[in-house]
Design a protein around this motif. Structure first.
Motif, PDB file in Angstrom:
ATOM      1  N   THR A  62       8.879  -0.511   0.188  1.00  0.00           N
ATOM      2  CA  THR A  62       8.908  -1.071   1.544  1.00  0.00           C
ATOM      3  C   THR A  62       7.507  -1.392   2.052  1.00  0.00           C
ATOM      4  OG1 THR A  62       8.716   1.062   2.706  1.00  0.00           O
ATOM      5  CG2 THR A  62      10.920   0.370   2.024  1.00  0.00           C
ATOM      6  N   LEU A  63       6.475  -1.076   1.270  1.00  0.00           N
ATOM      7  CA  LEU A  63       5.099  -1.232   1.720  1.00  0.00           C
ATOM      8  C   LEU A  63       4.605  -2.670   1.612  1.00  0.00           C
ATOM      9  CD1 LEU A  63       3.405   1.896   0.065  1.00  0.00           C
ATOM     10  CD2 LEU A  63       4.407   1.714   2.338  1.00  0.00           C
ATOM     11  N   ALA A  64       3.643  -3.008   2.469  1.00  0.00           N
ATOM     12  CA  ALA A  64       2.953  -4.298   2.346  1.00  0.00           C
ATOM     13  C   ALA A  64       2.234  -4.348   0.995  1.00  0.00           C
ATOM     14  CB  ALA A  64       1.954  -4.459   3.486  1.00  0.00           C
ATOM     15  N   TRP A  65       1.752  -3.219   0.530  1.00  0.00           N
ATOM     16  CA  TRP A  65       1.100  -3.129  -0.784  1.00  0.00           C
ATOM     17  C   TRP A  65       2.031  -3.669  -1.869  1.00  0.00           C
ATOM     18  CZ3 TRP A  65       2.814  -0.568  -5.110  1.00  0.00           C
ATOM     19  CH2 TRP A  65       1.914  -0.449  -6.163  1.00  0.00           C
ATOM     20  N   HIS A  66       3.313  -3.319  -1.803  1.00  0.00           N
ATOM     21  CA  HIS A  66       4.281  -3.776  -2.802  1.00  0.00           C
ATOM     22  C   HIS A  66       4.482  -5.280  -2.719  1.00  0.00           C
ATOM     23  CE1 HIS A  66       8.352  -4.431  -4.540  1.00  0.00           C
ATOM     24  NE2 HIS A  66       7.910  -3.555  -5.424  1.00  0.00           N
ATOM     25  N   VAL A 114     -11.058   0.777   4.099  1.00  0.00           N
ATOM     26  CA  VAL A 114     -10.955   1.593   2.880  1.00  0.00           C
ATOM     27  C   VAL A 114     -11.313   0.816   1.613  1.00  0.00           C
ATOM     28  CG1 VAL A 114      -9.248   3.161   3.878  1.00  0.00           C
ATOM     29  CG2 VAL A 114      -8.471   1.126   2.638  1.00  0.00           C
ATOM     30  N   PHE A 115     -11.663  -0.450   1.729  1.00  0.00           N
ATOM     31  CA  PHE A 115     -12.048  -1.223   0.537  1.00  0.00           C
ATOM     32  C   PHE A 115     -13.175  -0.547  -0.251  1.00  0.00           C
ATOM     33  CE2 PHE A 115     -10.454  -5.556   2.355  1.00  0.00           C
ATOM     34  CZ  PHE A 115      -9.152  -5.182   2.051  1.00  0.00           C
ATOM     35  N   PRO A 116     -14.219  -0.043   0.432  1.00  0.00           N
ATOM     36  CA  PRO A 116     -15.305   0.612  -0.319  1.00  0.00           C
ATOM     37  C   PRO A 116     -14.848   1.866  -1.068  1.00  0.00           C
ATOM     38  CG  PRO A 116     -16.043   0.018   1.885  1.00  0.00           C
ATOM     39  CD  PRO A 116     -14.564  -0.167   1.858  1.00  0.00           C
ATOM     40  N   LEU A 117     -13.785   2.527  -0.558  1.00  0.00           N
ATOM     41  CA  LEU A 117     -13.277   3.723  -1.240  1.00  0.00           C
ATOM     42  C   LEU A 117     -12.543   3.361  -2.524  1.00  0.00           C
ATOM     43  CD1 LEU A 117     -11.849   5.701   1.842  1.00  0.00           C
ATOM     44  CD2 LEU A 117     -14.064   6.007   0.717  1.00  0.00           C
ATOM     45  N   ILE A 118     -12.003   2.147  -2.577  1.00  0.00           N
ATOM     46  CA  ILE A 118     -11.264   1.696  -3.771  1.00  0.00           C
ATOM     47  C   ILE A 118     -12.234   1.227  -4.839  1.00  0.00           C
ATOM     48  CG2 ILE A 118      -9.553   0.051  -4.627  1.00  0.00           C
ATOM     49  CD1 ILE A 118      -8.406  -0.037  -1.747  1.00  0.00           C
ATOM     50  N   SER A 169      -4.676  -0.976  -8.584  1.00  0.00           N
ATOM     51  CA  SER A 169      -5.390   0.123  -9.238  1.00  0.00           C
ATOM     52  C   SER A 169      -4.956   1.460  -8.648  1.00  0.00           C
ATOM     53  CB  SER A 169      -6.900  -0.059  -9.058  1.00  0.00           C
ATOM     54  OG  SER A 169      -7.246   0.048  -7.680  1.00  0.00           O
ATOM     55  N   GLU A 170      -5.286   2.515  -9.320  1.00  0.00           N
ATOM     56  CA  GLU A 170      -4.894   3.854  -8.853  1.00  0.00           C
ATOM     57  C   GLU A 170      -5.408   4.119  -7.446  1.00  0.00           C
ATOM     58  OE1 GLU A 170      -5.509   8.551 -10.112  1.00  0.00           O
ATOM     59  OE2 GLU A 170      -5.847   6.971 -11.595  1.00  0.00           O
ATOM     60  N   LYS A 171      -6.677   3.793  -7.213  1.00  0.00           N
ATOM     61  CA  LYS A 171      -7.248   3.998  -5.878  1.00  0.00           C
ATOM     62  C   LYS A 171      -6.722   2.967  -4.889  1.00  0.00           C
ATOM     63  CE  LYS A 171     -11.530   6.416  -7.035  1.00  0.00           C
ATOM     64  NZ  LYS A 171     -13.008   6.404  -6.899  1.00  0.00           N
ATOM     65  N   GLY A 172      -6.380   1.788  -5.396  1.00  0.00           N
ATOM     66  CA  GLY A 172      -5.813   0.774  -4.513  1.00  0.00           C
ATOM     67  C   GLY A 172      -4.507   1.247  -3.901  1.00  0.00           C
ATOM     68  N   LYS A 174      -3.561   4.365  -3.766  1.00  0.00           N
ATOM     69  CA  LYS A 174      -3.857   5.592  -3.018  1.00  0.00           C
ATOM     70  C   LYS A 174      -4.256   5.287  -1.577  1.00  0.00           C
ATOM     71  CE  LYS A 174      -6.963   9.607  -2.961  1.00  0.00           C
ATOM     72  NZ  LYS A 174      -8.012  10.354  -3.689  1.00  0.00           N
ATOM     73  N   TYR A 175      -5.199   4.377  -1.398  1.00  0.00           N
ATOM     74  CA  TYR A 175      -5.733   4.138  -0.058  1.00  0.00           C
ATOM     75  C   TYR A 175      -4.993   3.061   0.725  1.00  0.00           C
ATOM     76  CZ  TYR A 175      -9.566   7.260  -1.233  1.00  0.00           C
ATOM     77  OH  TYR A 175     -10.287   8.368  -1.575  1.00  0.00           O
ATOM     78  N   LEU A 176      -4.638   1.957   0.068  1.00  0.00           N
ATOM     79  CA  LEU A 176      -3.887   0.919   0.780  1.00  0.00           C
ATOM     80  C   LEU A 176      -2.492   1.409   1.118  1.00  0.00           C
ATOM     81  CD1 LEU A 176      -4.927  -2.301  -1.185  1.00  0.00           C
ATOM     82  CD2 LEU A 176      -5.783  -1.502   1.023  1.00  0.00           C
ATOM     83  N   GLY A 177      -1.875   2.153   0.169  1.00  0.00           N
ATOM     84  CA  GLY A 177      -0.564   2.729   0.427  1.00  0.00           C
ATOM     85  C   GLY A 177      -0.605   3.712   1.581  1.00  0.00           C
ATOM     86  N   ALA A 178      -1.652   4.555   1.590  1.00  0.00           N
ATOM     87  CA  ALA A 178      -1.788   5.535   2.666  1.00  0.00           C
ATOM     88  C   ALA A 178      -1.960   4.856   4.014  1.00  0.00           C
ATOM     89  CB  ALA A 178      -2.969   6.450   2.377  1.00  0.00           C
ATOM     90  N   LYS A 179      -2.815   3.839   4.060  1.00  0.00           N
ATOM     91  CA  LYS A 179      -3.049   3.126   5.319  1.00  0.00           C
ATOM     92  C   LYS A 179      -1.771   2.441   5.815  1.00  0.00           C
ATOM     93  CE  LYS A 179      -7.272   3.591   6.810  1.00  0.00           C
ATOM     94  NZ  LYS A 179      -7.549   4.042   8.202  1.00  0.00           N
ATOM     95  N   ASN A 180      -1.019   1.886   4.888  1.00  0.00           N
ATOM     96  CA  ASN A 180       0.246   1.246   5.233  1.00  0.00           C
ATOM     97  C   ASN A 180       1.224   2.270   5.815  1.00  0.00           C
ATOM     98  OD1 ASN A 180       2.214  -1.248   3.430  1.00  0.00           O
ATOM     99  ND2 ASN A 180       2.280  -0.602   5.540  1.00  0.00           N
ATOM    100  N   LEU A 181       1.322   3.412   5.177  1.00  0.00           N
ATOM    101  CA  LEU A 181       2.274   4.438   5.588  1.00  0.00           C
ATOM    102  C   LEU A 181       1.908   5.090   6.921  1.00  0.00           C
ATOM    103  CD1 LEU A 181       2.726   5.902   2.048  1.00  0.00           C
ATOM    104  CD2 LEU A 181       4.601   5.087   3.470  1.00  0.00           C
ATOM    105  N   ILE A 182       0.614   5.176   7.172  1.00  0.00           N
ATOM    106  CA  ILE A 182       0.158   5.777   8.428  1.00  0.00           C
ATOM    107  C   ILE A 182       0.760   5.042   9.627  1.00  0.00           C
ATOM    108  CG2 ILE A 182      -1.869   5.984   9.935  1.00  0.00           C
ATOM    109  CD1 ILE A 182      -3.466   6.723   7.375  1.00  0.00           C
TER     110      ILE A 182
END
Length: 562
Positions: A62-66, A114-118, A169-172, A174-182
């Motif tokens: 359901t995420l924008a990431w998906h 969060v781009f720099p974290l990825i 990517s794994e970090k992608g 991790k962080y984009l998914g988290a931001k979306n879910l927040i």
């Protein structure tokens, strides 16, 4: 430090937090004993990662990431066939994806942070700036410029490859998914603290959660509380200050500094220990959310049963649904969960079940009584037939399954809905996706409901089926006299009488109509005077027969065909 922490089931809010906590850490990693849950502090190590991983696993599709990364499959399809079937529609899809998905989401400030974290080396802003839509002038035809277009498409695909690889990517994730879910799930349960605090100094949401909810737990467990003056108002454990309140919980908490009138004698005692606060942060994991609406079944017989029914509902909504996720899934999953055969006997013998819904940023509460559970279980076949049925009211699409369940949960009869459905059919309104058979099923459910609450005991379902057949014969009588044009007027009068509980007006119209047919009025109509529910049940059953489709002739045509 305590070796084992106990959390006991209590009200719906802490129970949803317990359910969420168990979803996050896994039932196998805790000890459950009736109404109590015990766990070691060891499972809190890395809890912030487990927290987000749960939401990512459950809501990934359901995420924008998906939406961003799933386009890769379509790109690979066209590449494999060397763009043989790539047409103007495929170009429109690519342009919509570029503009409405990639650029729309990845230009949001919360993602940019969060781009720099990825990948600190990746320049996503530059990539997005270079990514443009591919247009064709009005004078050009696609086939005429297809070669040039495909070269542009291939170039665009290469640019999108880099963006998708970055996001996938794994970090992608991790962080984009988290931001979306927040902002799509977690903020439905709480807000105003941690990563949902607008002025937070943390860029990393994982670190933010750990600092806000986890570190205080370890600090609290290492603190000498022998001289503590206060107690947690949930678990009654000693606490040193009243600093941790419930103001961060949506539609439940309040600012204890500004709204002192909300507590006894203006002295605030609504404070929690860090352990209970951690459990409250798991409330969004206890609810199941679809399109901003959440649902939680507070079946508090035991923590085991509490978890089982909500897990079953969540799996039905998010994973085992072949028709895709839609707004009526929670209600369908709810019925399936609370009417599981292995649970039936236990449920009918126990107390009522509380249902908590989160809708329009507020919590709604219903009690699913033993009688209501029986009705739902006994009406599963009828309810199943309503899943794809509905009608339009303005710009709204109303699903009959959802409407019926909501009425029953609110302990409301279904007469208003039945009246509306019959009236819409009789007036040939647009956007109707049901037939009179579906309305007859709703009337049958309503009859069960009225009998269970003991307001209508003198009319049986068999009698209503008979009345419906009388309505069919009544209509055929008018067709036989070539007076079918009178039916619409009679229907209008009868429906109006039913709407306002006008028994005399209904019977006058009925007597006049039967007199015209030179037939006696069926004796069952004498029962309509016993009470309003009997009157409406018999009346609407008759209208179902009058408004139903006519029987077919032997050659397959309808009897009213000319």
């Amino acid at each position: 430090m305590q070796a084992e922490i106990e959390v006991r089931a209590n009200d719906w809010l802490i129970n949803s937090g317990i359910t969420g906590f168990l979803n996050i850490v896994g039932k196998e990693n805790v000890r459950i004993d009736g109404q109590s849950m015990y766990f070691s502090t060891d499972i809190l190590e890395g809890f912030e990662t487990k927290y987000f991983n749960y939401f990512i696993k459950e809501y990934k599709e359901t995420l924008a990431w998906h939406k961003i990364v799933s386009y890769k499959e379509k790109m690979e399809y066209y590449r494999a066939e060397e763009f043989a079937s790539f047409d103007e529609k495929a170009l429109d899809d690519l342009n919509k994806y570029t503009k409405d998905v990639v650029k729309f989401y990845l230009k949001k400030p919360n993602y940019i942070k969060v781009f720099p974290l990825i990948d600190p080396e990746a320049n996503i802003t530059e990539w997005l700036g270079n990514l443009t839509t591919i247009t064709i002038s009005k004078k050009q035809k696609f086939e005429e410029v297809k070669v040039e277009i495909l070269e542009s498409v291939k170039s665009t695909y290469n640019q999108i490859d880099a963006i998708i690889d970055f996001c996938a990517s794994e970090k992608g994730l991790k962080y984009l998914g988290a931001k979306n879910l927040i902002y799509s799930v977690i903020n439905k349960g709480w807000s105003g603290v941690s990563f949902l605090f607008k002025q937070t100094k943390f860029i990393d949401p994982y670190e933010d959660y750990k600092t806000t909810f986890l570190d205080p737990v370890f600090e609290y467990l290492d603190t000498d509380l022998s001289k503590a003056k206060y107690n947690c108002f949930i678990c009654n454990q000693p606490i040193k200050t009243l600093k941790l309140d419930l103001s961060f919980m949506n539609d439940v908490g309040f600012d204890t500094a500004r709204k002192t009138s909300h507590v006894w004698d203006f002295n605030n005692d609504v404070a929690t220990c860090p352990v209970c606060r951690l459990i409250y942060s798991c409330v969004p994991a206890g609810f199941t959310y679809v399109y901003g609406e959440g649902m939680f079944v507070n079946d508090s017989f035991s923590i085991d049963k509490l978890l089982d029914v909500n897990v079953h509902m969540r799996e039905s909504i998010l994973h085992f649904n072949n028709e895709g996720i839609n707004s009526n899934n929670p209600y369908r999953a709810l019925v399936e969960s609370i009417t599981m055969e292995k649970e039936d006997k236990r449920r009918y013998e126990l107390a009522d079940i509380q249902l908590v819904r989160y809708e329009n940023e507020h919590y709604r509460f219903n009690i699913l009584s033993k009688k209501m559970l029986y009705i739902l279980n006994d009406s599963k076949t009828i309810l199943k037939s309503l899943i794809r049925c509905g009608y339009k009211e303005g710009n709204l699409n109303i699903n009959l399954y959802k409407e019926v369940i909501q009425h029953l949960m609110n302990n409301e009869n279904l007469f208003t809905l039945i009246h509306k459905l019959i009236f819409y059919k009789q007036t040939n309104a647009n956007g109707l996706y049901y037939n009179m058979g579906h309305v007859a099923g709703i009337l049958e459910i309503n009859t069960k409901f009225l009998k269970e609450i003991d307001v209508m005991t003198n009319i049986s379902q068999k009698q209503l089926w008979f009345v419906q057949s009388c309505g069919t014969e009544f209509k055929e009588g008018y067709y036989g006299k070539k007076s079918e044009n009178k039916i619409a007027g009679i229907t209008y009068k009868l429906l109006n009488a039913l709407k306002v509980n006008d028994k005399d007006g209904f019977m006058d119209t009925l007597l006049n109509s039967y007199s015209y047919l030179a037939k006696p009025i069926p004796s069952v109509f004498m029962n309509v005077f016993s009470n309003d529910e009997a009157f409406k049940s018999v009346g609407y059953a008759f209208m179902l027969g009058v408004g139903g489709e006519r029987t077919k002739k032997e050659d397959g045509g309808n009897t009213d065909e000319k």
